[in-house]
Design a protein around this motif. Sequence first.
Motif, PDB file in Angstrom:
ATOM      1  N   THR A   1      93.539  -5.975  76.343  1.00 28.65           N
ATOM      2  CA  THR A   1      94.076  -6.590  77.559  1.00 28.65           C
ATOM      3  C   THR A   1      94.614  -5.572  78.560  1.00 28.65           C
ATOM      4  O   THR A   1      94.476  -5.759  79.762  1.00 28.65           O
ATOM      5  CB  THR A   1      95.190  -7.597  77.229  1.00 28.65           C
TER       6      THR A   1
ATOM      7  N   GLN B   1      91.902  -8.666  83.680  1.00 29.65           N
ATOM      8  CA  GLN B   1      92.296  -9.826  84.466  1.00 29.65           C
ATOM      9  C   GLN B   1      92.366  -9.508  85.950  1.00 29.65           C
ATOM     10  O   GLN B   1      91.996 -10.310  86.792  1.00 29.65           O
ATOM     11  CB  GLN B   1      93.648 -10.362  84.001  1.00 29.65           C
TER      12      GLN B   1
ATOM     13  N   ASP C   1      89.873 -20.125  78.937  1.00 28.12           N
ATOM     14  CA  ASP C   1      89.333 -18.759  78.930  1.00 28.12           C
ATOM     15  C   ASP C   1      88.020 -18.770  78.138  1.00 28.12           C
ATOM     16  O   ASP C   1      87.990 -18.558  76.931  1.00 28.12           O
ATOM     17  CB  ASP C   1      90.337 -17.791  78.300  1.00 28.12           C
TER      18      ASP C   1
ATOM     19  N   TYR D   1      87.004 -15.542  76.232  1.00 29.63           N
ATOM     20  CA  TYR D   1      87.726 -15.381  74.977  1.00 29.63           C
ATOM     21  C   TYR D   1      87.242 -16.395  73.928  1.00 29.63           C
ATOM     22  O   TYR D   1      87.183 -16.082  72.731  1.00 29.63           O
ATOM     23  CB  TYR D   1      89.236 -15.504  75.192  1.00 29.63           C
TER      24      TYR D   1
ATOM     25  N   THR E   1      93.881 -10.629  74.226  1.00 25.55           N
ATOM     26  CA  THR E   1      94.388 -11.757  75.017  1.00 25.55           C
ATOM     27  C   THR E   1      95.892 -11.638  75.162  1.00 25.55           C
ATOM     28  O   THR E   1      96.561 -11.054  74.301  1.00 25.55           O
ATOM     29  CB  THR E   1      94.047 -13.104  74.341  1.00 25.55           C
ATOM     30  N   ASP E   2      96.403 -12.191  76.253  1.00 25.64           N
ATOM     31  CA  ASP E   2      97.847 -12.311  76.436  1.00 25.64           C
ATOM     32  C   ASP E   2      98.299 -13.759  76.296  1.00 25.64           C
ATOM     33  O   ASP E   2      99.482 -14.059  76.455  1.00 25.64           O
ATOM     34  CB  ASP E   2      98.235 -11.808  77.838  1.00 25.64           C
ATOM     35  N   ASP E   3      97.352 -14.644  76.028  1.00 24.77           N
ATOM     36  CA  ASP E   3      97.657 -16.080  75.971  1.00 24.77           C
ATOM     37  C   ASP E   3      98.581 -16.361  74.793  1.00 24.77           C
ATOM     38  O   ASP E   3      98.238 -16.116  73.633  1.00 24.77           O
ATOM     39  CB  ASP E   3      96.334 -16.852  75.843  1.00 24.77           C
TER      40      ASP E   3
ATOM     41  N   ARG F   1      97.655 -16.401  70.807  1.00 26.92           N
ATOM     42  CA  ARG F   1      98.331 -15.433  69.919  1.00 26.92           C
ATOM     43  C   ARG F   1      99.138 -16.139  68.831  1.00 26.92           C
ATOM     44  O   ARG F   1      99.232 -15.650  67.706  1.00 26.92           O
ATOM     45  CB  ARG F   1      99.254 -14.527  70.743  1.00 26.92           C
TER      46      ARG F   1
END
Lengths: 272, 272, 272, 272, 272, 272
Positions: free
Chosen positions: A89, A94, D18, D21, D164-166, D170
């Motif tokens: 990431t 993004q 997403d 992803y 991912t930052d979701d 996570r």
Amino acid sequence: MFLHRQELQHKVKPSKPDAVYARKLQEVLGGQYGEISVAMQYAFQAWNMHIPGKYRDMVFGIGAEEFGHVEMLATMIAQLLEKAPLGITSDAVQSDPTVAAVVGGTDIQHAIVAGAGARPVDSMGNPWQGSYITASGNLMADFHANANAEMQGRVQAVRLYHMTDDHGVRDLLKFLIARDTMHQNQWLAAIEDLKESGVESLPVPSNFPQSQEDTDVSYQYINFSDGGQAGDGRWASGPSIDGKGEFSYVAEPPAGVPMPPPTHPDSRFYGT
Amino acid sequence: MFLHRQELQHKVKPSKPDAVYARKLQEVLGGQYGEISVAMQYAFQAWNMHIPGKYRDMVFGIGAEEFGHVEMLATMIAQLLEKAPLGITSDAVQSDPTVAAVVGGTDIQHAIVAGAGARPVDSMGNPWQGSYITASGNLMADFHANANAEMQGRVQAVRLYHMTDDHGVRDLLKFLIARDTMHQNQWLAAIEDLKESGVESLPVPSNFPQSQEDTDVSYQYINFSDGGQAGDGRWASGPSIDGKGEFSYVAEPPAGVPMPPPTHPDSRFYGT
Amino acid sequence: MFLHRQELQHKVKPSKPDAVYARKLQEVLGGQYGEISVAMQYAFQAWNMHIPGKYRDMVFGIGAEEFGHVEMLATMIAQLLEKAPLGITSDAVQSDPTVAAVVGGTDIQHAIVAGAGARPVDSMGNPWQGSYITASGNLMADFHANANAEMQGRVQAVRLYHMTDDHGVRDLLKFLIARDTMHQNQWLAAIEDLKESGVESLPVPSNFPQSQEDTDVSYQYINFSDGGQAGDGRWASGPSIDGKGEFSYVAEPPAGVPMPPPTHPDSRFYGT
Amino acid sequence: MFLHRQELQHKVKPSKPDAVYARKLQEVLGGQYGEISVAMQYAFQAWNMHIPGKYRDMVFGIGAEEFGHVEMLATMIAQLLEKAPLGITSDAVQSDPTVAAVVGGTDIQHAIVAGAGARPVDSMGNPWQGSYITASGNLMADFHANANAEMQGRVQAVRLYHMTDDHGVRDLLKFLIARDTMHQNQWLAAIEDLKESGVESLPVPSNFPQSQEDTDVSYQYINFSDGGQAGDGRWASGPSIDGKGEFSYVAEPPAGVPMPPPTHPDSRFYGT
Amino acid sequence: MFLHRQELQHKVKPSKPDAVYARKLQEVLGGQYGEISVAMQYAFQAWNMHIPGKYRDMVFGIGAEEFGHVEMLATMIAQLLEKAPLGITSDAVQSDPTVAAVVGGTDIQHAIVAGAGARPVDSMGNPWQGSYITASGNLMADFHANANAEMQGRVQAVRLYHMTDDHGVRDLLKFLIARDTMHQNQWLAAIEDLKESGVESLPVPSNFPQSQEDTDVSYQYINFSDGGQAGDGRWASGPSIDGKGEFSYVAEPPAGVPMPPPTHPDSRFYGT
Amino acid sequence: MFLHRQELQHKVKPSKPDAVYARKLQEVLGGQYGEISVAMQYAFQAWNMHIPGKYRDMVFGIGAEEFGHVEMLATMIAQLLEKAPLGITSDAVQSDPTVAAVVGGTDIQHAIVAGAGARPVDSMGNPWQGSYITASGNLMADFHANANAEMQGRVQAVRLYHMTDDHGVRDLLKFLIARDTMHQNQWLAAIEDLKESGVESLPVPSNFPQSQEDTDVSYQYINFSDGGQAGDGRWASGPSIDGKGEFSYVAEPPAGVPMPPPTHPDSRFYGT
Ligand SMILES: [Ca+2]
Ligand SMILES: [Ca+2]
Ligand SMILES: [Ca+2]
Ligand SMILES: [Ca+2]
Ligand SMILES: [Ca+2]
Ligand SMILES: [Ca+2]
């Protein structure tokens, strides 16, 4: 018996990382006509060969070289991936569409499965498979398979050459393309050699008595489409390539024979 | 556009049932070099071709014939299966070892899946797959692929010829073997035609400037095995087949270059 | 770079032909855990490795040996097929049920496709494929993959040992089984070495901070079946193997959470 | 017998759509080491197991949990796809390069084939296949396969964690990673248990009498590459891991034996 | 979430060992239309479903049953293999042609790979694969896929019924055939239910406005073969099944349009 | 016998190049439910059919049309690729993120392997395979397979319709969608015809005596999940669709039977 030497036949050093190109290179590593295919094809041909001597020595000799080509491509792919953005990431996917575009075109398993390493697959991620190779025991047939493989491989390599400006990558491709030039020539020369030495001739296999085949259609071009120009080719008139017949042109398929009646198998298969 | 005619190019009528042989015939129907492969290969080559005229007309013309070959083999297989024992218990498998032996060597899916019908698989039951075919857009390369396919196909057909005494089956094989004779010759003639007409030459692809390749290794046979006789072949000395170089023989691989240091990708791939 | 030597690590000479056994041997040549798999697996692990030195030298060292094992098995298979009945009609299949039984159990492509040669397939005719191998870039994970591969391979080899009385075949298997013994031990030793040298530890990958995982379920055995004895094992109580937790036993899955409501994608996908 | 409960082991709710992803997550759903693989692997091991009691109960117990992991990932993928742009033209792909980049990196079959649903494939679109799994009937071998599968799976999951930052995604990964921690430990503990209980020991299979193998090479590291450091490892000297031998280091492969002469099969195979 | 119960829906106990039949049963375990296929197909359909309520509950309900069918067949196969000759030399293969015939027809991997256990493959040894299943997100289409799967499955099961006299095996097949009867009816009933409840209708997908399609060919049977009787069927005249058109019969394909000229891509692809 | 005519059933001319869309179109050319699948499926059904007359004539008639659909899609794909950027460096990928995004989403083999031509693969690059098709010999089962194929195909085609604004592409899709409308109706009509003519009825196969199945479970919905609404459907009460039973609803699986004890095969398989 195979021995490994921790050297490469040619320098493998890209100028910069490029994960999308790494994916593209997988085609000539693990694709239908990639280096694994020729390495394994020549190996099986050598193991199955019935004649000792120059052909067998040659096939063993080139086969081992090809395993080294696999190694150079795998090494190049790992280098191209080393510093490339692969979707972590903080690669800032993004916020930067260019980075996103690059990552979108990568082989996702390069990152998730191999941790930025090469894989035994083609450029679309299909695993290499044994059904790519040919080793029939008939050298004339197989050497044509080999000539084709080196032609397809060189076509792919020069396409790849135009898909990068990286000097290091092109440097390796120049080498591999030159070897493909040799290997094309080598198999075509081996075909000539087979003919000259009388080991095999055309049509393959030449020992099967042609009297056993339907010789009336052995040299006919029969036109099952409605194009009008197929009769203009070398294959439609004149002596055949094998020197054993005369080509002729049949403009339309002759009347066929009726299909046999449909089958009626055992009723316990419950067909209808 | 394809039109179907309920006729066959040649008679398809076995003398007697033979389920084991039906399985063997699957190889030339749905195997790597079976009729589905050549039919589909020629079709894709025609659809992707860049030149109108004799080559394209010819490829369309032969391609449609091959779909008819698929049909003849499928029909033959269904006929061979029609009255053959396929494992139904009253076939008396249990009490007669000969019958049991026959059933043991059949394609089990002929019975369970297809109800005594043909299947799109090879003789070991592997489904036909698109990766068997070749259509690169380069006719010289592809015509070599085609010549190889017809050679491998004829080799397989004559092997199958010796695996049966059935007059009806042999009658069909005689026809197919003759067509393979033509088709081998046809592709080799088309290769000659390509060269004569200047459409393409060697090495394939010939338009790629050889100045861009590492010409010092373009015509070298390099011996990566320890056999001593590879230098005796046509490929190790004299003019190259493409007429653009001179073969030479290198008895041992020259010293290579060091491998690059191992890669160290992003730590978040958790390599070791 | 790979160099080939026209010698074998061990003698390859069967006492007599045996085409059915040749087919069985294909499993350890071209099957999921055959010699092609370990050769390619170790090769890709070496090419992708991030650490120079003893591990990489060792993986290269064993990998090249395995290519030689492929060669010995291919050679043995060709020898077993050399004089064996493979379905040629004069083999008298029709009149002798024993011969028919033998032919029924052979790999049909050995005869039709390879002309009595070895093939890159397993014992059921499935082509070898790249998805059999593992090279993740994490040595602890991969060395466990390798230990497993050598265990599965040795299990298969000893089963094959009991399926023949042929002294020549058994002689080769004795050698290969011994090498499997070494290679099992080798990978388990390498795992110890990794731990001792601090390169990697458990759980793999050990650098990922366990604080980021749901530590309340990190050492729980949760019983999703209704057997009552799973709590008696080493995995259900006591210190965990990685030394970082304590195993516990949960006799029934705790209440879960509701599934999210079904999705409603864009109507132009025409879901219902 | 399997019973389904409309609950999930853990919450499955991404913060935002997403689709790229979603494609990446397919790897741990339907890839070589995804949840389908472990679910099916443990199921087949349980069905084939020869010992009632704690091992079998445990394998059934964990197997059923893994089917629930498949379900959680499938559910997550469908959620990630629900509102994501998937190529419908009004997604404004043409005018916004960022959107185009996203769509370019998706699994195209998520949209066209599944209508924004999960699929039984890996992240490159290869269908899951039965040849990913291992169930040999030998628990020591199979538990090593299982430990490896959980290690590879955890490595892949933590890589995905960094992609991912979701928070919702996570959150699920934290749970699955923790279960992988347990399952790694569980199989390693089960290996200890097997040894302690005397069910099986090393080398696998331990009941095969080592007197039948070539014991002179059972504990030799033989160096088929030219790296100099392989002799420094735990595998090159000292007692072997199975306690039955002493490792030794062989710096170069000993002289081999000559290859047997090439084979000459029946002439009706038309080899050359 | 899936829970496992160590019980079977029906008794699984063959009267006697039969390794050849064990192989045949693999078709309905791991084949295209085997129990793994329906189990996985229904699971993915449920996970991807967009409507809560009766359809989703039903699909989850039947899906879990099918995993239990997989289990029963795997258990049966292991039992059939338990005491059967599988090629161990003291099985006396060499001296008794009947035994040899039996072993020749077995799945060789049952013995070598699985140690007399079940495998995730079909009767010809092809591994089960994700591409066997269908889950489009459109219930009308998918329920037709399901009806077809249960029909093909029942056809195969009744064929297998006639291939054994073993009472225990037939006892299990009677149960599975009855469940196939239900499941065929269930999906056809669900299709009716979809229509009655207005969720979906014909043609699938019904929401796509037919004004967007070439309505002049929407209900024409066009005859691309030369058989004369296709016009006699229900599909060639009268109202269409979807109630939105009238069938008509076109005896010969209308004149087509010319093919576009061949393409000329970038010269750096080196097409000819 | 198949004859080819160098015409297309419908115009094939895109308004502009679009390599990403070309990749998407591969799904309906070479995917599970693409035109190759229906063409080959109908061909094999016709070849294996047991009844002469209207059904066989119809299946031959539609089958040949489908080969023409393959041709139209292949032609369209080649046209879409003709002038599209495919990664040649002067396409300015490096400097323009939009171009990069487009290239990232293409089928890489379109460029490298096919030189801007169509390929026998689906939209994710998986080769077409014979296991996509169904030809059981039972027309009722197979016509359901066909109806499903045309439904899945039409669903995919309308999804593709919404993924482009290109008038030329949409023009072709309108035609193919209309033919899918006909072909859905055609197979459903053929199912009615089969029932009316008494050739086959439900459950398939209808000739198997239901007295041989476990009739007590032939019409029971058994709920293996915990959803409460499956009992509300048409499949849970009232007369069965085949008219031979009455549906009933079983809320929970009845108690099963114990699993048989684990097997103990020959010790020389070295199970544990
Ligand atoms: Ca090469
Ligand atoms: Ca042909
Ligand atoms: Ca080995
Ligand atoms: Ca898991
Ligand atoms: Ca079932
Ligand atoms: Ca169509």
